[in-house]
Design a protein around this motif. Structure first.
Motif, PDB file in Angstrom:
ATOM      1  N   ALA A   1     -15.514  15.996  26.497  1.00 29.25           N
ATOM      2  CA  ALA A   1     -15.441  16.688  25.211  1.00 29.25           C
ATOM      3  C   ALA A   1     -16.115  15.770  24.206  1.00 29.25           C
ATOM      4  CB  ALA A   1     -14.004  16.967  24.813  1.00 29.25           C
ATOM      5  N   TYR A   2     -17.361  16.060  23.927  1.00 33.77           N
ATOM      6  CA  TYR A   2     -18.237  15.174  23.173  1.00 33.77           C
ATOM      7  C   TYR A   2     -18.072  15.373  21.667  1.00 33.77           C
ATOM      8  CZ  TYR A   2     -22.582  13.128  21.507  1.00 33.77           C
ATOM      9  OH  TYR A   2     -23.496  12.388  20.838  1.00 33.77           O
ATOM     10  N   ALA A   3     -18.416  14.360  20.885  1.00 30.21           N
ATOM     11  CA  ALA A   3     -18.372  14.491  19.418  1.00 30.21           C
ATOM     12  C   ALA A   3     -19.376  13.546  18.790  1.00 30.21           C
ATOM     13  CB  ALA A   3     -16.975  14.189  18.880  1.00 30.21           C
ATOM     14  N   CYS A   4     -19.889  13.956  17.631  1.00 31.02           N
ATOM     15  CA  CYS A   4     -20.901  13.157  16.942  1.00 31.02           C
ATOM     16  C   CYS A   4     -20.726  13.247  15.430  1.00 31.02           C
ATOM     17  CB  CYS A   4     -22.305  13.652  17.294  1.00 31.02           C
ATOM     18  SG  CYS A   4     -23.642  12.583  16.694  1.00 31.02           S
ATOM     19  N   GLU A   5     -20.982  12.141  14.774  1.00 29.31           N
ATOM     20  CA  GLU A   5     -20.988  12.116  13.313  1.00 29.31           C
ATOM     21  C   GLU A   5     -21.968  13.159  12.773  1.00 29.31           C
ATOM     22  OE1 GLU A   5     -22.120   9.076   9.616  1.00 29.31           O
ATOM     23  OE2 GLU A   5     -22.192   8.366  11.692  1.00 29.31           O
ATOM     24  N   GLY A   6     -21.596  13.770  11.670  1.00 31.12           N
ATOM     25  CA  GLY A   6     -22.477  14.727  11.021  1.00 31.12           C
ATOM     26  C   GLY A   6     -22.158  16.173  11.320  1.00 31.12           C
ATOM     27  N   ASN A   7     -21.369  16.394  12.378  1.00 32.34           N
ATOM     28  CA  ASN A   7     -20.998  17.756  12.755  1.00 32.34           C
ATOM     29  C   ASN A   7     -19.581  17.755  13.299  1.00 32.34           C
ATOM     30  OD1 ASN A   7     -23.749  19.519  12.885  1.00 32.34           O
ATOM     31  ND2 ASN A   7     -24.135  17.395  13.477  1.00 32.34           N
ATOM     32  N   ASP A   8     -18.855  18.796  13.001  1.00 33.41           N
ATOM     33  CA  ASP A   8     -17.555  18.965  13.623  1.00 33.41           C
ATOM     34  C   ASP A   8     -17.736  19.599  14.997  1.00 33.41           C
ATOM     35  OD1 ASP A   8     -15.869  17.883  11.561  1.00 33.41           O
ATOM     36  OD2 ASP A   8     -16.419  19.618  10.355  1.00 33.41           O
ATOM     37  N   ARG A   9     -16.752  19.409  15.853  1.00 32.79           N
ATOM     38  CA  ARG A   9     -16.852  19.895  17.218  1.00 32.79           C
ATOM     39  C   ARG A   9     -16.875  21.419  17.261  1.00 32.79           C
ATOM     40  NH1 ARG A   9     -11.901  17.441  20.080  1.00 32.79           N
ATOM     41  NH2 ARG A   9     -12.777  18.554  21.869  1.00 32.79           N
ATOM     42  N   PRO A  10     -17.678  22.005  18.150  1.00 36.29           N
ATOM     43  CA  PRO A  10     -17.778  23.468  18.197  1.00 36.29           C
ATOM     44  C   PRO A  10     -16.515  24.127  18.711  1.00 36.29           C
ATOM     45  CG  PRO A  10     -19.003  22.466  19.990  1.00 36.29           C
ATOM     46  CD  PRO A  10     -18.602  21.350  19.089  1.00 36.29           C
ATOM     47  N   ALA A  11     -15.739  23.419  19.527  1.00 38.32           N
ATOM     48  CA  ALA A  11     -14.518  23.988  20.103  1.00 38.32           C
ATOM     49  C   ALA A  11     -13.719  22.851  20.717  1.00 38.32           C
ATOM     50  CB  ALA A  11     -14.854  25.034  21.157  1.00 38.32           C
ATOM     51  N   ILE A  12     -12.484  23.140  21.100  1.00 40.14           N
ATOM     52  CA  ILE A  12     -11.673  22.133  21.788  1.00 40.14           C
ATOM     53  C   ILE A  12     -11.386  22.565  23.229  1.00 40.14           C
ATOM     54  CG2 ILE A  12     -10.670  21.132  19.726  1.00 40.14           C
ATOM     55  CD1 ILE A  12      -8.170  22.817  20.158  1.00 40.14           C
ATOM     56  N   GLN A  13     -12.202  23.494  23.706  1.00 39.08           N
ATOM     57  CA  GLN A  13     -12.152  23.969  25.090  1.00 39.08           C
ATOM     58  C   GLN A  13     -13.470  24.669  25.373  1.00 39.08           C
ATOM     59  OE1 GLN A  13     -12.018  27.507  25.662  1.00 39.08           O
ATOM     60  NE2 GLN A  13     -12.016  27.365  27.906  1.00 39.08           N
TER      61      GLN A  13
ATOM     62  N   ASN B   1     -12.758  12.480  26.701  1.00 40.19           N
ATOM     63  CA  ASN B   1     -12.620  13.343  25.522  1.00 40.19           C
ATOM     64  C   ASN B   1     -12.637  12.540  24.224  1.00 40.19           C
ATOM     65  OD1 ASN B   1     -10.012  12.464  26.671  1.00 40.19           O
ATOM     66  ND2 ASN B   1      -9.079  13.561  24.968  1.00 40.19           N
ATOM     67  N   ALA B   2     -13.478  13.005  23.302  1.00 42.16           N
ATOM     68  CA  ALA B   2     -13.591  12.381  21.982  1.00 42.16           C
ATOM     69  C   ALA B   2     -12.672  13.044  20.982  1.00 42.16           C
ATOM     70  CB  ALA B   2     -15.034  12.459  21.501  1.00 42.16           C
ATOM     71  N   GLY B   3     -11.600  13.625  21.466  1.00 41.81           N
ATOM     72  CA  GLY B   3     -10.638  14.301  20.621  1.00 41.81           C
ATOM     73  C   GLY B   3      -9.763  15.188  21.481  1.00 41.81           C
ATOM     74  N   ILE B   4      -8.959  15.991  20.846  1.00 44.76           N
ATOM     75  CA  ILE B   4      -8.065  16.893  21.571  1.00 44.76           C
ATOM     76  C   ILE B   4      -8.889  17.840  22.448  1.00 44.76           C
ATOM     77  CG2 ILE B   4      -6.483  18.844  21.271  1.00 44.76           C
ATOM     78  CD1 ILE B   4      -5.493  17.398  18.712  1.00 44.76           C
ATOM     79  N   ARG B   5      -8.412  18.012  23.703  1.00 48.53           N
ATOM     80  CA  ARG B   5      -9.085  18.936  24.625  1.00 48.53           C
ATOM     81  C   ARG B   5      -7.997  19.768  25.309  1.00 48.53           C
ATOM     82  NH1 ARG B   5     -10.815  22.343  28.679  1.00 48.53           N
ATOM     83  NH2 ARG B   5     -13.062  22.126  29.055  1.00 48.53           N
TER      84      ARG B   5
END
Length: 781
Positions: A507-519, A543-547
């Motif tokens: 579950a990837y994440a990057c600065e500048g954008n919020d995650r598209p989904a958590i599943q 996971n870079a956050g809740i998944r």
């Protein structure tokens, strides 16, 4: 009389004082408009800052106005330092190098990649947090970095899909506060200044900066929530001595974070007694004189159109008193002295070459002594949440089959030195510079290989990294285990002779954008495709956050699930150690995993620019302190895996709870001590102790994370207020003690602008998670 009115009266601003008295009358005063707090308090020194303050006063007293102004903003760097303060050669001040970030030094070569903040949070280890910080600080120092741009406690994780939640430690302010304190102490022990960030309420990436005709999002909050939740870990960082605080991009009650006098002058420099300097996030400055008056001391990456010669002009035409410039310079130089950077630190940026052919010295900052920290830190941030059919630990399987896109080293992970020093490498290739959700349902970047860390300024660029596949191959070779792997197909065939199968997702994440989904359905379907053919399927999610996992977790053939988070360069060896039982899992969730995304309520998604707020997006923090497990408790929602949960290869018993008052403790409702770094001194007076015996009732040596929760009268049903992590051998018992301070047992009084110790009966719970509370008692005050 409230604090803001006192400050305004002392400043001789009677009209602001009257306004302050009107707005601070109830708990909603903070919404929509941030109360003014002027002037910016000058540094006072005192206690541990006194010697540095006196040196700085003497130094700054020799500077011209122009030289003082030059200290307050960056100049174009000739290194890969993120920001550079120029030298003052006539006084032998060498300048300063500021560089990213809180998970290891990036944008250079010959450095390590440490576990990310979320991984440290999942370890629940004070010791590892400190030792990781010491090792990081040592690398930054060797490379000539004066200011490490971290650690992160903002975002605090309010927005569940937040793109930078992985850089922070936990959604719980108490856990985050303890770990940031250890981190600040460890880094600054190496003579490197920490820039604790992003101050404050920087809780989403969507609309974090103004674009076209749309302003940055405004985080709207009340005073009570501000103190009890978001300010809490920053207070711990200031108390630990953090030399720098970075102000944030977004608005706070419609005033930009780097121009907000309430948060900078009022909360940080007055209430918390902060003695260091405030730096802007890169390009987060949106005003000139106003940001100086509001308490910002340094602009990065440079003066741009706001400071520099414009500050000199402002002083000369009377728009800004020179005393403010003097204080800005004094705070910067005092912080430099505070960490002995006038004595023996390498030349700023010496190990940060701008390209492979430049004249800078090549500095290998890595230390073999840090290897155990990198490995153990990676191990302890993995969280085992399911383990049935005696699946784990593995015992020399005859055949092991591996699947999924997050098993292998990314194909761009071995860059040339020039590529390592380029922003395109740090932030990812062109198509990876966002949390882009592709048609097959998941982040394109994540499909490229295993996720060692997140993307953006908090990224890591280790000199080497070992993927899970590489490490598992070596272990299989040692055991004579046959292996089969298919990392490309979304519906792979499984060899029926497989003893166990491991499916890797992320579950990837990057600065500048919020995650598209958590599943995402792609990964869930891949996992179920393997499980339909393999009766012992192990799922490993980086996971870079809740998944969420409810799309597959109840499948009878899915017998083990691990949240692997972002382990850093030792990802493969750490996972292998856990899978084969060389170490027992000891990580615990630093957040709540829901059954459905809607269970998180209004904080699931970032605020958008829509409707009447199309040009001025507003994020209203009306949920107050009821986030994560507090919210789930309040609403009676059953989570899939609760905050603090994690499995081990053994079992533990909790016995003999005792709750005791500290002899002679002052239980008067209001603190009365003087303000030092972090606030009033008596906020940290011990009021009570809680002790419990823990026994390892199983057959495997392991750590246990004992967690203390309390129910404060009139507050949420339970809040974390302590944790300890003893290592226990089979049948071994150990007593652990938690110390409860005045602040731990208090709530924030808006009317008195002080922490108020409640009178009444406190509920005490100790257990292995926020919902597995094995012993309980009470405390009467």
């Amino acid at each position: 009389m409230v604090a803001v009115k006192q400050i305004a009266l002392l400043a001789g601003l009677a009209h602001w004082a009257d306004a302050a008295e009107k707005v601070i009358t109830n708990d909603t005063h903070f919404y929509g408009q941030s109360p003014p707090v002027y002037p910016s308090p000058e540094m006072t020194g005192g206690n541990e800052w006194e010697a540095a303050y006196q040196k700085a006063k003497a130094f700054v007293g020799q500077l011209t106005l122009e030289e003082k102004v030059n200290l307050t903003a960056g100049v174009p760097p000739n290194t890969t330092c993120s920001g550079v303060i120029p030298a003052i050669e006539r006084l032998k001040f060498p300048g300063m190098c500021l560089s990213d970030a809180g998970n290891g030094l990036r944008n250079t070569d010959f450095v390590s990649g440490f576990p990310s903040g979320i991984h440290v949070g999942a370890s629940w280890s004070k010791d590892l947090a400190f030792r990781r910080a010491v090792a990081m600080g040592a690398e930054f120092r060797k490379k000539g970095v004066n200011v490490l741009l971290g650690p992160v406690v903002g975002p605090a994780g309010r927005t569940v899909r937040g793109g930078r939640n992985w850089e922070g430690f936990s959604v719980d302010p108490w856990l985050a506060g303890v770990l940031v304190s250890e981190t600040v102490s460890g880094i600054q022990e190496q003579g490197v200044i920490t820039s604790t960030k992003h101050y404050i309420l920087n809780e989403q990436e969507t609309h974090r900066m103004p674009e076209a005709n749309v302003s940055a999002v405004s985080s709207n909050i009340d005073d009570k929530t501000m103190h009890e939740y978001y300010l809490w870990p920053f207070q711990d960082a200031v108390r630990a001595g953090s030399g720098n605080i970075m102000c944030s991009y977004q608005r706070i009650n419609n005033s930009y974070g780097c121009s907000n006098s309430k948060t900078l002058n009022g909360l940080l420099k007055t209430e918390l007694g902060f003695q260091g300097f405030v730096v802007s996030d890169w390009s987060a400055q949106h005003a000139g004189v106003a940001s100086a008056e509001a308490g910002m001391d340094m602009a990065m990456p440079g003066p741009a159109e706001f400071w520099g010669e414009h500050l000199v002009e402002a002083v000369k035409n009377g728009s800004l008193p020179e005393s403010r410039i003097t204080d800005m310079a004094t705070r910067i130089i005092a912080t430099w002295y505070q960490f002995d950077q006038d004595n023996g630190i390498p030349k700023p940026g010496i190990g940060m070459p701008s390209n492979v052919l430049d004249s800078h010295e090549i500095v290998d900052a890595r230390d073999p002594a840090a290897v155990p920290v990198l490995l153990n830190g990676a191990i302890e941030g993995h969280v085992l949440v399911k383990n049935t059919k005696n699946t784990l630990p593995l015992k020399k399987p005859r055949k092991l089959s591996l699947f999924g896109y997050s098993a292998t080293t990314p194909d761009f992970f071995s860059p040339s030195r020039d590529e390592q020093l380029s922003d395109s490498w740090i932030f990812g290739k062109e198509a990876y510079n966002s949390n882009y959700l592709s048609p097959d349902g998941f982040a394109t970047f994540g499909r490229n290989g295993t996720t060692f860390g997140g993307c953006g300024s908090g990224a890591i660029t280790p000199a080497l990294a070992i993927s899970p596949f590489e490490a598992l191959k070596w272990r299989a070779a040692q055991d004579g285990t046959a292996t089969f792997n298919n990392f490309l197909s979304d519906k792979p065939d499984v060899d029926p002779t497989s003893d166990a199968c491991i499916v890797f997702g992320n579950a990837y994440a990057c600065e500048g954008n919020d995650r598209p989904a958590i599943q995402d359905d792609y990964t869930d379907d891949l996992i179920k495709a393997v499980a339909s053919q393999c009766n012992k399927t192990i799922v490993v999610l980086h996971n870079a956050g809740i998944r969420l996992v409810d799309g597959f977790v109840d499948h009878p053939n899915i017998t083990a699930v691990i949240f692997a988070h972002l382990p850093g360069q030792e990802s493969g060896p750490a996972l292998t150690s856990l899978l084969y039982g060389e170490t027992s899992p000891s990580g615990r969730l630093p957040y709540t995993v829901a059954k459905n995304d809607t269970d998180y309520g209004v904080v699931l998604d970032p605020a958008q620019a829509t409707g009447e707020f199309a040009y001025f997006p507003q994020a209203d923090f009306k949920e107050g302190v009821y986030l994560d497990y507090r919210y789930f408790d309040k609403e009676g929602i059953e989570p899939r895996y609760e905050f603090g949960f994690g499995l081990s290869y053994t079992t533990f018993a909790y016995l003999n709870l005792s709750v005791d008052h500290v002899s002679g403790a002052n239980t008067y409702p209001w603190p009365g001590g003087p303000i030092v770094s972090g606030g009033q001194t008596d906020l940290w007076d011990a009021i009570a102790t809680v002790s419990v015996d823990i026994r390892n009732t199983g057959s495997v040596a392991s750590y246990e994370v004992a967690q203390l929760y309390i129910g404060i009268p009139g507050a949420p049903a339970k809040q974390l207020r302590g944790f300890e992590k003893p290592f226990l051998r089979p049948n071994e018992s150990q007593s652990v003690t938690f110390h409860l301070t005045r602040r731990d047992l208090s709530v924030w009084s808006v009317e008195r602008q002080k922490w108020q110790l409640q009178q009444g009966t406190y509920k005490i719970y100790v257990g292995s998670s926020s919902r597995r509370l094995h012993v309980n008692g009470t405390l009467d005050i």
